[in-house]
Scaffold this motif. Structure first.
Motif: not given
Length: 296
Positions: A86-87, A89-95
């Motif tokens: 995902n582009r 960052k928050s969706r990657v960090d807090y998947w």
């Protein structure tokens, strides 16, 4: 508010959710803390489809979420691989959390037992009550109020016409845009949403609207789920809405009992119930009762 934007495969069917609700966890806490029935716009207009959502909220760390074993395993398998590209960052960090978990909405709903919801896109502008344990998905517009007077004002012809005039459209279908339809709407003086409902509970205008609104909701609910056609079974965890099980001989007819079909038919009793709401709301503005005319 808009409802939750999941951004991943966080939903499961009813059988899976109820199986998980029986399962223990290593920290001794129940999966009911992270499992909720979820409704979207289609559920409002066509009836609930039986989906539940895994909801780790806004603050649980990965380590804390992992202690809810079965729900976390689902998210680990189904959500994480997709989120890693995902582009945002928050969706990657807090998947393990929803893409938009709506902390402000959650704060506004805290302490309520129910809230008002409407489908963002719908042929008819109808408002319903949902228990606070039900999660709203992003195609629902949520009004974080639990008083019948607000429900009545929103259900009145005055607000419906306002919403049609100020909202957008998707093809020929009206779209309810909160910033245009709700935030600009001139509520009756003294009954505005910034005032706690307790402050106008003794206002005769509010009481008249509330009484008419309760009757409208009661009649609609009895039509949608006739007591003679369904068995109400308490969910296995207290606090969730009752499970409505159609009686076998009524199942086919019950499927036709949707909010959209009700307003397509617009039976006389529904017209009368809405007229009572309109008259009470008109009186709150100091206006005469509205003339009867085709429903918007």
């Amino acid at each position: 508010f808009f409802g939750l934007c999941l951004a991943g495969a966080f939903t499961v069917d009813s059988d899976t959710a109820r199986h998980w609700l029986h399962q223990p966890n290593p920290h001794g806490r129940p999966n009911s803390e992270v499992l909720r029935p979820i409704w979207n716009g289609v559920d409002v207009t066509q009836g609930w489809k039986g989906r539940w959502v895994i909801d780790f909220g806004t603050n649980l760390s990965e380590e804390e979420a992992a202690l809810y074993e079965a729900p976390f395993a689902q998210v680990l398998e189904k959500v994480k691989p997709v989120r890693m590209s995902n582009r945002e960052k928050s969706r990657v960090d807090y998947w393990w959390r929803h893409g938009r978990s709506r902390p402000e909405l959650r704060r506004k709903l805290a302490g309520l037992t129910r809230y008002i919801a409407t489908s963002e896109t719908a042929k008819y502008r109808a408002f319903i009550w949902l228990p606070v344990r039900v999660a709203p998905e992003h195609k629902l517009v949520v009004i974080a109020r639990d008083d019948d007077a607000t429900f009545g004002v929103l259900s009145s012809r005055f607000h419906t016409v306002w919403a049609l005039a100020t909202g957008a459209t998707l093809g020929q279908t009206p779209v309810y845009t909160a910033s245009l339809c709700f935030e600009t709407f001139p509520f009756p003086a003294g009954l505005t949403p910034n005032i706690p409902a307790s402050e106008y509970a003794d206002d005769p205008r509010a009481q008249a609207i509330a009484n008419a609104a309760r009757k409208l909701n009661e009649l609609r609910e009895n039509w949608l789920n006739p007591p003679e056609w369904v068995d109400r079974v308490p969910e296995i965890v207290p606090g969730y809405p009752d499970l409505l099980i159609p009686k076998p001989e009524c199942a086919a007819e019950l499927k036709k009992r949707t909010l959209t079909n009700l307003y397509n038919q617009r039976p006389t009793w529904l017209d009368h119930a809405h007229r009572a709401v309109d008259e009470a709301v008109a009186a709150a503005y100091g206006w005469p009762a509205p003339r009867r005319c085709p429903a918007p």
